[in-house]
Design a protein around this motif. Structure first.
Motif, short mmCIF file in Angstrom:
data_model
loop_
_atom_site.label_atom_id
_atom_site.label_comp_id
_atom_site.label_asym_id
_atom_site.label_seq_id
_atom_site.Cartn_x
_atom_site.Cartn_y
_atom_site.Cartn_z
N VAL A 73 0.83 -1.21 0.00
CA VAL A 73 0.00 0.00 0.00
C VAL A 73 0.87 1.25 0.00
O VAL A 73 0.60 2.21 -0.75
CB VAL A 73 -0.98 0.00 1.20
CG1 VAL A 73 -1.69 1.33 1.33
CG2 VAL A 73 -1.99 -1.14 1.06
N LEU A 74 1.92 1.27 0.80
CA LEU A 74 2.78 2.45 0.84
C LEU A 74 3.50 2.66 -0.50
O LEU A 74 3.63 3.80 -0.97
CB LEU A 74 3.80 2.33 1.97
CG LEU A 74 3.22 2.48 3.38
CD1 LEU A 74 4.27 2.16 4.42
CD2 LEU A 74 2.65 3.88 3.60
N HIS B 104 0.93 4.20 -2.81
CA HIS B 104 0.75 5.62 -2.49
C HIS B 104 1.90 6.44 -3.08
O HIS B 104 1.68 7.50 -3.66
CB HIS B 104 0.71 5.82 -0.96
CG HIS B 104 -0.63 5.69 -0.35
ND1 HIS B 104 -1.40 4.57 -0.44
CD2 HIS B 104 -1.35 6.58 0.38
CE1 HIS B 104 -2.53 4.76 0.21
NE2 HIS B 104 -2.53 5.97 0.73
N ARG C 147 1.62 6.63 -6.91
CA ARG C 147 0.55 7.55 -7.33
C ARG C 147 0.92 9.02 -7.08
O ARG C 147 0.45 9.90 -7.78
CB ARG C 147 -0.74 7.24 -6.57
CG ARG C 147 -1.39 5.98 -7.05
CD ARG C 147 -2.73 5.77 -6.37
NE ARG C 147 -3.23 4.45 -6.69
CZ ARG C 147 -3.69 3.59 -5.79
NH1 ARG C 147 -3.74 3.93 -4.52
NH2 ARG C 147 -4.12 2.41 -6.17
N THR D 250 4.07 2.76 10.35
CA THR D 250 2.73 2.21 10.16
C THR D 250 2.54 0.95 10.98
O THR D 250 1.53 0.80 11.69
CB THR D 250 2.48 1.90 8.67
OG1 THR D 250 2.66 3.10 7.91
CG2 THR D 250 1.08 1.36 8.45
N PHE E 90 -5.28 0.02 5.96
CA PHE E 90 -5.12 0.98 4.87
C PHE E 90 -5.16 2.42 5.40
O PHE E 90 -4.40 3.28 4.95
CB PHE E 90 -6.22 0.78 3.82
CG PHE E 90 -6.09 1.71 2.64
CD1 PHE E 90 -5.31 1.37 1.55
CD2 PHE E 90 -6.75 2.94 2.62
CE1 PHE E 90 -5.17 2.22 0.47
CE2 PHE E 90 -6.62 3.80 1.55
CZ PHE E 90 -5.83 3.44 0.47
N GLY E 91 -6.04 2.69 6.34
CA GLY E 91 -6.12 4.03 6.93
C GLY E 91 -4.82 4.43 7.62
O GLY E 91 -4.37 5.58 7.51
N CYS F 13 -1.86 3.26 6.81
CA CYS F 13 -0.89 3.46 5.72
C CYS F 13 -1.03 4.87 5.14
O CYS F 13 -0.03 5.57 4.94
CB CYS F 13 -1.10 2.44 4.61
SG CYS F 13 -0.70 0.75 5.07
N HIS F 14 -2.27 5.27 4.89
CA HIS F 14 -2.50 6.59 4.31
C HIS F 14 -1.99 7.68 5.25
O HIS F 14 -1.29 8.61 4.83
CB HIS F 14 -3.99 6.78 4.02
CG HIS F 14 -4.31 8.13 3.46
ND1 HIS F 14 -4.01 8.47 2.17
CD2 HIS F 14 -4.87 9.21 4.03
CE1 HIS F 14 -4.37 9.73 1.96
NE2 HIS F 14 -4.90 10.20 3.08
N HIS F 15 -2.32 7.57 6.52
CA HIS F 15 -1.90 8.57 7.50
C HIS F 15 -0.38 8.65 7.61
O HIS F 15 0.20 9.74 7.59
CB HIS F 15 -2.53 8.25 8.86
CG HIS F 15 -2.18 9.21 9.94
ND1 HIS F 15 -2.69 10.48 9.99
CD2 HIS F 15 -1.34 9.10 10.99
CE1 HIS F 15 -2.19 11.12 11.03
NE2 HIS F 15 -1.37 10.29 11.66
N PHE G 156 1.83 7.66 5.43
CA PHE G 156 2.41 8.15 4.17
C PHE G 156 2.35 9.67 4.14
O PHE G 156 3.33 10.33 3.76
CB PHE G 156 1.67 7.57 2.96
CG PHE G 156 2.22 8.06 1.66
CD1 PHE G 156 3.39 7.53 1.13
CD2 PHE G 156 1.60 9.09 0.96
CE1 PHE G 156 3.92 8.00 -0.06
CE2 PHE G 156 2.13 9.56 -0.22
CZ PHE G 156 3.29 9.02 -0.74
N GLN G 157 1.23 10.23 4.55
CA GLN G 157 1.10 11.69 4.57
C GLN G 157 2.12 12.32 5.53
O GLN G 157 2.71 13.35 5.22
CB GLN G 157 -0.33 12.10 4.96
CG GLN G 157 -1.38 11.73 3.93
CD GLN G 157 -1.13 12.39 2.59
OE1 GLN G 157 -0.79 13.56 2.51
NE2 GLN G 157 -1.29 11.63 1.51
#
Length: 181
Positions: A34-35, A38, A41, A58, A80-81, A83-85, A87-88
């Motif tokens: 997932v990372l 991200h 993308r 993470t 996934f949440g 990972c998103h956090h 990554f940001q």
């Protein structure tokens, strides 16, 4: 696996069930994927080291909150949440320093290295331990985060968070001092 079975797995792993931990780790292999997605993308703004740090952060965050997973979704969806956090956060950290070699902006007016070195040393003294010690280990001694963790006896995630927090504080100290000069 159903969400209810995922919740049972998370509960067993957070309670230290040795049979559940390998299964949980197998399921958490999705974090790296997932990372990387991200990062792809976003146009590959993070280096391999930055991605590895984000992966570690993470996994640490997931482990700390594993006992709160209620099984309202699959484990991977919940992760996934995280990972998103993370990554940001990694993206934000990577953009803190100006572009250029080793965080030095080639367009910025330069000062003699002795004066710059003295400003950094003075900033580190004002910053104090343990953050200053970690920054010195990383930049002056060129130690890896893993080596720093081994030398200090701190967890890898703790070393990284104290290091990055210390860099931010040092940056503020140095900016404040340069504005007042």
């Amino acid at each position: 696996m159903t969400a209810v079975a995922d919740a049972r797995l998370a509960r067993r792993a957070s309670c230290g069930d040795p049979a559940a931990v390998p299964e949980l780790l197998r399921r958490l292999a999705c974090v790296e994927v997932v990372l990387r997605q991200h990062n792809r993308r976003a146009g590959h703004p993070l280096s391999g080291d930055d991605l590895a740090d984000a992966q570690q952060e993470t996994l640490t965050a997931v482990w700390r909150k594993l006992d709160r997973f209620e099984g309202r979704s699959s484990l991977e969806t919940w992760v996934f949440g995280f990972c998103h956090h993370e990554f940001q956060k990694a993206l934000h950290r990577s953009r803190r320093w100006p572009a250029g070699v080793n965080g030095v902006d080639p367009a910025a007016p330069s000062e003699p290295m002795d004066a710059a070195g003295e400003r950094v040393r003075g900033g580190l003294e004002r910053l104090g331990a343990p953050a200053a010690d970690l920054i010195r280990m990383r930049h002056f001694d060129e130690r890896s985060f893993a080596d720093m963790a081994a030398r200090t006896g701190l967890a890898l995630g703790t070393v990284k968070s104290r290091y990055y927090r210390g860099l931010g504080q040092l940056r503020v100290l140095l900016q404040h001092r340069s504005e007042s000069s």
